[in-house]
Design a protein around this motif. Structure first.
Motif, short mmCIF file in Angstrom:
data_model
loop_
_atom_site.label_atom_id
_atom_site.label_comp_id
_atom_site.label_asym_id
_atom_site.label_seq_id
_atom_site.Cartn_x
_atom_site.Cartn_y
_atom_site.Cartn_z
N TYR A 1 -6.76 41.52 -40.37
CA TYR A 1 -7.36 40.61 -41.51
C TYR A 1 -7.43 41.52 -42.59
O TYR A 1 -7.22 41.28 -43.69
N ASP B 1 -8.44 32.00 -34.49
CA ASP B 1 -8.29 30.82 -33.39
C ASP B 1 -7.28 31.36 -32.38
O ASP B 1 -7.50 31.02 -31.23
N ASP B 2 -6.11 31.95 -32.80
CA ASP B 2 -5.31 32.14 -31.99
C ASP B 2 -5.59 33.55 -31.09
O ASP B 2 -5.27 33.30 -30.23
N ALA C 1 -4.07 35.40 -42.09
CA ALA C 1 -5.18 34.69 -42.64
C ALA C 1 -6.62 34.81 -41.80
O ALA C 1 -6.20 34.93 -40.48
N PHE C 2 -7.36 34.57 -42.07
CA PHE C 2 -8.96 34.35 -41.21
C PHE C 2 -8.54 33.29 -40.20
O PHE C 2 -9.11 33.73 -39.20
N GLU C 3 -7.84 32.33 -40.36
CA GLU C 3 -7.88 31.08 -39.53
C GLU C 3 -7.29 31.70 -38.45
O GLU C 3 -7.05 31.05 -37.04
N ALA C 4 -6.30 32.85 -38.18
CA ALA C 4 -5.56 33.53 -37.14
C ALA C 4 -6.90 33.82 -36.01
O ALA C 4 -6.16 34.15 -34.89
N GLU D 1 -18.53 30.61 -38.92
CA GLU D 1 -17.36 31.41 -39.44
C GLU D 1 -17.49 31.63 -40.73
O GLU D 1 -16.96 32.76 -41.06
N GLU D 2 -18.06 30.78 -41.47
CA GLU D 2 -18.28 31.26 -43.01
C GLU D 2 -18.87 32.43 -43.32
O GLU D 2 -18.47 33.36 -43.93
N LEU E 1 -16.69 35.49 -42.22
CA LEU E 1 -15.62 35.46 -43.24
C LEU E 1 -16.23 36.25 -44.53
O LEU E 1 -15.61 37.23 -45.04
N TRP F 1 -21.42 35.47 -36.73
CA TRP F 1 -20.08 34.32 -36.34
C TRP F 1 -20.99 33.71 -35.36
O TRP F 1 -20.76 32.25 -35.28
#
Length: 68
Positions: free
Chosen positions: A11, A22-23, A17-20, A56-57, A60, A51
Motif C-alpha cells: 500500500y 479486505d482481500d 488500494a487501501f480497500e485491498a 479503518e479511516e 488509513l 484500526w
C-alpha cells in the motif's frame, strides 16, 4: 495476490488500494498462517490499535502519513 510482501508495504508503495486490506484479511482467515492478522498485514502496534479501537479511516490516516 502477492503474499510475499505485506499489505502495508504494498500500500505504501502505491501498488494496491487501501480497500485491498479486505482481500488480505480474507486470505489470512482462509490460510493456516501462525501469525496474527496484524503481523500478516505488516501493521505495527499503533496501527493495529487505531484500526481496532477507532476505525479503518484512522488506520488509513496513519498509513497515508507514511507515504513518500
Amino acid at each position: 495476490m502477492d503474499n510475499t510482501r505485506k499489505f502495508k508495504e504494498r500500500y505504501l508503495a502505491g501498488e494496491i488500494a487501501f480497500e485491498a486490506i479486505d482481500d488480505y484479511c480474507y486470505e489470512w482467515g482462509m490460510s493456516d498462517e501462525a501469525c496474527t492478522l496484524a503481523q500478516y498485514l505488516g501493521l505495527n502496534e499503533q496501527e493495529e490499535d487505531a484500526w481496532v479501537s477507532e476505525s479503518e479511516e484512522a488506520l488509513l490516516a496513519l498509513l497515508d502519513a507514511q507515504k513518500a
